[in-house]
Design an enzyme around this catalytic site. Structure first.
Site, short mmCIF file in Angstrom:
data_model
loop_
_atom_site.label_atom_id
_atom_site.label_comp_id
_atom_site.label_asym_id
_atom_site.label_seq_id
_atom_site.Cartn_x
_atom_site.Cartn_y
_atom_site.Cartn_z
N ASN A 7 0.87 -1.17 0.00
CA ASN A 7 0.00 0.00 0.00
C ASN A 7 0.91 1.23 0.00
O ASN A 7 1.53 1.55 1.02
CB ASN A 7 -0.92 0.00 1.22
CG ASN A 7 -1.89 1.17 1.23
OD1 ASN A 7 -1.53 2.30 0.92
ND2 ASN A 7 -3.13 0.92 1.61
N HIS A 324 2.35 2.03 5.44
CA HIS A 324 2.33 0.57 5.36
C HIS A 324 3.73 0.05 5.06
O HIS A 324 4.58 0.77 4.57
CB HIS A 324 1.38 0.08 4.26
CG HIS A 324 -0.06 0.30 4.56
ND1 HIS A 324 -0.95 -0.72 4.81
CD2 HIS A 324 -0.80 1.44 4.66
CE1 HIS A 324 -2.15 -0.23 5.03
NE2 HIS A 324 -2.09 1.08 4.94
#
Length: 625
Positions: A7, A324
């Site tokens: 991500n 992330h």
């Protein structure tokens, strides 16, 4: 084959962080790289964002116009290949589909030659509007790699008090599960990668509460796993069943990475049999036979060892990277597949990329043709290689009057006595001066110039408009004040640079005069436009002194404001340190209200160095418009 899911929290900032898309992709050294939350709309997919040498890419972008969802989410799959055509590499998909309902493309090719259908197999029970809605936010790209079908997913996020998004999330995974079941029924193997926004067990969240695992989405996730009668394996937990504090996401605004106070919501799941002939025997599965490793790439975390702590000034430092961390898996014993070409969904066939590549040569050709036409016009206009002014050629020298320059208003820089300067018309160099030396600006006239008054006037107006937009410097402010204070007001800017005066003459409130009118100006009228050369020069020491005094006053005032603000900030109870102020951004009765919290990074309650949990409302309430 190595597969990475990440991500990126915006593809543009990640590309900017690494310098180029190619450098970002090469940093993973992977065959298939799946990005989520690219935050790109389809019209923004330019070649620098989607094309990299040695990679084929497949994008899905949000299609909804719902407020707050435009340019949101988005996924992209990059496949590293040696050849995009007639390739036998398993990394290059034989088919690709945007979304998973089958409605975003006429024929996905994932049905292995079946008759094209409007709705993907297994989804006939759903209304078309429902399917378009779940596929409209750009949350899935499917790629068929012959041995398996890869789902690159970005699962919806839904907070507990948002019933609309909870319903959307339930519908999303319900339809998705039906598509998985249909593919498995066809005998296909499935690999699912991405940010699903679900932490399945208490091992996957820091300090999970007692009711944590009762969440309906966590129950659904666990029901899909082999251990609970499902068909999928959580690859990371298969390889690391007891590992704790293995997180992939951390809140951005609380500094939670400093104490690894996060959650594991980025997953790699797989289902289906192995590729061996003994696949029906016990102990044979896709995970045990073909997956070598699966782990978290913690080196991509924003927080690095040695970074300044938040409560010691680190809060003001901008950490580069996503909130992330990537997750990867390595696959073994995947044989080559028959020759095939890049699917039509590839970014290389997008009009925004393909169209630009097609017109590169023509763009250079147009420039070449334009230059040839321009040179022909010049040669036709001046066959002798020069231009004439009156009876003089451009190789001659003659006395030159500034008042005769087209575009310079008569009387604005010279009196009727016409200060003369002799110039070389071909080079613009000054040959002889005299009284003209007192004029600060010498106008150079080059060969080949068009001496029409219209052209000169338009150029002067452009310069004047540019000057109007320019911001004055501090020095020019003091110079203007000094001249005005000495009673000098000549209707022009007070700067002593005559070039500026020429450029800004059109800004004057005086009306522009025609040629006949300007020639009839009297000596007294023309002197009204002259700069008073007897004005006293501004002392540079006085300018520096005045500027220094103003800076000192501003500094003292700013220090006073800072001290007053500091006195109003409370100290947290746990560490006796100044808190940080925040504003409620969520819509509701407290929207816009300020509050104070502990400045330290979020962490486990057992860690005394972490945030103590102090909270206090500010006295005032700041409301947005």
């Amino acid at each position: 084959m190595k597969i990475v899911t990440y991500n990126v929290n915006g593809l543009r900032p990640r590309i900017s962080q690494y310098g180029s898309l190619l450098k970002l992709l090469d940093s993973f050294d992977a065959d298939v790289i799946c990005f989520q939350e690219t935050k790109l709309r389809r019209q923004e997919l330019t070649s620098d964002l989607v094309m990299a040498d040695g990679y084929e890419s497949f994008f899905s972008c949000t299609r909804t116009s719902q407020r707050g969802r435009t340019g949101y989410s988005g996924v992209a799959t990059f496949c590293r290949v040696k050849s995009a055509f007639s390739s036998t590499e398993a990394a290059l998909p034989v088919a690709a589909e945007e979304g998973f309902t089958g409605l975003l493309v006429e024929n996905s090719g994932l049905g292995r030659g079946e008759t094209p259908v409007v709705v993907a197999p297994g989804l006939e029970e759903f209304e078309k509007d429902e399917l378009l809605k779940v596929d409209g936010e750009g949350r899935c790209v499917m790629t068929d790699h012959s041995h398996f079908v890869l789902f690159n997913l970005y699962g919806p996020r839904a907070v507990c008090d948002d019933s609309e998004r909870i319903e959307f999330k339930l519908k999303f995974f319900n339809i998705l599960q039906k598509r998985w079941e249909s593919l498995l029924h066809q005998g296909r193997r499935i690999i699912i990668v991405g940010d699903l926004n679900i932490a399945p067990t208490s091992l996957d969240l820091c300090e999970a509460g007692p009711d944590f695992e009762n969440n309906e989405f966590r129950r659904w996730f666990r029901s899909m796993l082999v251990g609970n009668g499902g068909t999928f394996c959580d690859v990371f937990r298969e390889k690391h069943p007891e590992r704790r504090e293995a997180y992939t996401c951390w809140p951005q605004n609380t500094g939670a990475e400093e104490f690894n106070y996060g959650t594991r919501i980025d997953h790699i799941l797989c289902a289906g049999s192995c590729l061996h002939q003994e696949q029906g025997e016990q102990g044979h599965s896709f995970v045990t036979c073909h997956i070598e490793e699966c782990d978290i790439l913690t080196q991509y975390k924003r927080w690095k060892p040695g970074n300044t702590l938040r409560w010691k000034g680190g809060q003001r430092l901008k950490l580069e990277g996503s909130d992330h961390a990537p997750v990867y898996t390595s696959l073994l014993q995947l044989p080559s597949i028959p020759k095939h070409n890049t699917p039509s969904l590839s970014a290389r066939y997008m009009p925004m990329v393909y169209g630009i590549q097609q017109t590169l040569v023509s763009a250079f050709m147009r420039r070449q043709v334009a230059n040839e036409i321009k040179s022909d016009e010049v040669s036709n206009q001046f066959p002798d290689g020069g231009t004439t002014i009156g009876s003089c050629t451009d190789r001659e020298k003659r006395p030159f009057n500034l008042c005769d320059v087209p575009g310079v208003p008569h009387g604005s820089l010279c009196s009727s006595s016409s200060q003369e300067i002799e110039v070389n018309i071909s080079t613009g160099d000054k040959i002889r001066g005299g009284p003209g030396d007192k004029v600060s600006c010498i106008t150079s006239i080059t060969s080949g110039s068009n001496y029409s008054r219209t052209t000169s006037n338009s150029e002067t107006k452009k310069k004047a408009k540019k000057n109007q937009r320019s911001q004055l410097t501090i020095m020019s402010f003091f110079q203007k004040s000094s001249i005005l204070s000495n009673g000098v007001d000549n209707g022009t800017d007070s700067s002593t640079n005559q070039e500026d005066i020429i450029e800004t003459t059109d800004q004057s409130n005086e009306p522009r005069m025609g040629d006949n009118q300007s020639q009839n100006l009297s000596q007294g009228d023309s002197q009204r436009y002259e700069l008073n050369s007897s004005a006293p020069a501004w002392n540079q020491d006085e300018v520096n002194t005045c500027s220094s005094e103003k800076n000192t006053v501003a500094l003292v005032e700013w220090q006073r404001i800072q001290q007053m603000m500091q006195n109003s900030i409370p100290l947290c109870k746990g560490h006796k340190e100044p808190c940080v102020a925040r504003v409620v951004k969520k819509q509701g009765p407290n929207f816009g209200r300020r509050f104070f919290v502990c400045a330290r990074a979020e962490g486990p309650a057992s860690n005394a160095e972490a945030n103590c949990g102090y909270f206090k409302w500010a006295a005032s309430k700041s409301r947005g418009k």
